[in-house]
Scaffold this motif. Sequence first.
Motif, short mmCIF file in Angstrom:
data_model
loop_
_atom_site.label_atom_id
_atom_site.label_comp_id
_atom_site.label_asym_id
_atom_site.label_seq_id
_atom_site.Cartn_x
_atom_site.Cartn_y
_atom_site.Cartn_z
N ASN A 122 23.44 21.98 -57.00
CA ASN A 122 22.90 23.22 -57.56
C ASN A 122 22.30 22.96 -58.93
O ASN A 122 22.91 22.26 -59.75
CB ASN A 122 24.01 24.26 -57.68
N PHE A 123 21.13 23.49 -59.16
CA PHE A 123 20.49 23.30 -60.46
C PHE A 123 19.80 24.59 -60.88
O PHE A 123 19.30 25.35 -60.06
CB PHE A 123 19.48 22.15 -60.42
N SER A 124 19.81 24.84 -62.17
CA SER A 124 19.14 26.04 -62.70
C SER A 124 18.11 25.66 -63.76
O SER A 124 17.33 26.48 -64.19
CB SER A 124 20.17 27.00 -63.31
N ASN A 132 10.16 20.25 -55.97
CA ASN A 132 10.09 20.43 -54.52
C ASN A 132 11.44 20.24 -53.81
O ASN A 132 11.49 19.99 -52.61
CB ASN A 132 9.04 19.49 -53.89
N ILE A 133 12.52 20.33 -54.57
CA ILE A 133 13.87 20.31 -53.99
C ILE A 133 14.39 21.74 -53.96
O ILE A 133 14.23 22.49 -54.93
CB ILE A 133 14.83 19.43 -54.84
N THR A 134 15.01 22.13 -52.88
CA THR A 134 15.58 23.47 -52.77
C THR A 134 16.95 23.50 -53.42
O THR A 134 17.79 22.63 -53.16
CB THR A 134 15.70 23.88 -51.28
N ALA A 155 22.30 19.31 -63.04
CA ALA A 155 22.69 19.80 -61.72
C ALA A 155 24.19 19.63 -61.57
O ALA A 155 24.80 18.74 -62.19
CB ALA A 155 21.96 19.05 -60.61
N SER A 156 24.79 20.49 -60.76
CA SER A 156 26.24 20.44 -60.56
C SER A 156 26.58 20.55 -59.09
O SER A 156 25.78 21.04 -58.27
CB SER A 156 26.93 21.55 -61.35
N ASN A 162 34.11 21.92 -60.50
CA ASN A 162 32.69 21.68 -60.80
C ASN A 162 32.56 20.35 -61.52
O ASN A 162 33.37 20.02 -62.38
CB ASN A 162 32.13 22.79 -61.69
N PHE A 163 31.52 19.59 -61.19
CA PHE A 163 31.23 18.35 -61.91
C PHE A 163 29.72 18.16 -61.98
O PHE A 163 28.95 18.82 -61.28
CB PHE A 163 31.90 17.15 -61.23
#
Length: 196
Positions: A122-124, A132-134, A155-156, A162-163
């Motif tokens: 997951n990334f914000s 182009n990565i979902t 990204a985590s 969480n890491f």
Amino acid sequence: MKIVILNTGCSNLLSVKLAIHRLGYDVKISCDKKQIYNSDKVIFPGVGSIASVMYQLNRKFLFNVIKKIQQPFLGICLGMQALSMFSEESGGVNALNIIPENVLLLKDNRLVLPHSGWNKVNFSIDNPLFKNITNGDYFYFLHSYAMPLNDYTIASSVYGINFSSAIQKDNFFGVQFHPEKSGIAGQKILKNFLCI
């Protein structure tokens, strides 16, 4: 483009080399200081123990070479962990101290270690590594130690806790997962890095 994979003797050097070849690029596996400094991109893959990798870096006089690299640099799995200050693994090992954070055991008694298999990333943060990565795409992981979330996390992922599954500080990037084993999404990560 001149691409160098650092020759640390790890078992995944050839798989990373083949993944880059599939993208249409030539790559050299080397620990030669001149080749490293004259390259356009440097990749540091790693499988195994942090103690053995740091031993190889010191034995091959790569410790200070890496710290002086100015071009885009990608640490993969153990290569990312080596960017830290210190790892709890192997009784405690000093690392490259590029990212001012420690690598800790994934402490969750409900889950088996190593963390092995596919997991969401997951990334914000808008970062070229994830072009182009979902958000929430799956990547392949194999590790028991990880870097906590910190100021350099881009990204985590979650495995009990969480890491950091990806980090960046200046020209130094790191991914805890193995893009060379992560199918199409992994190929996109490698392509994005080579285009930075």
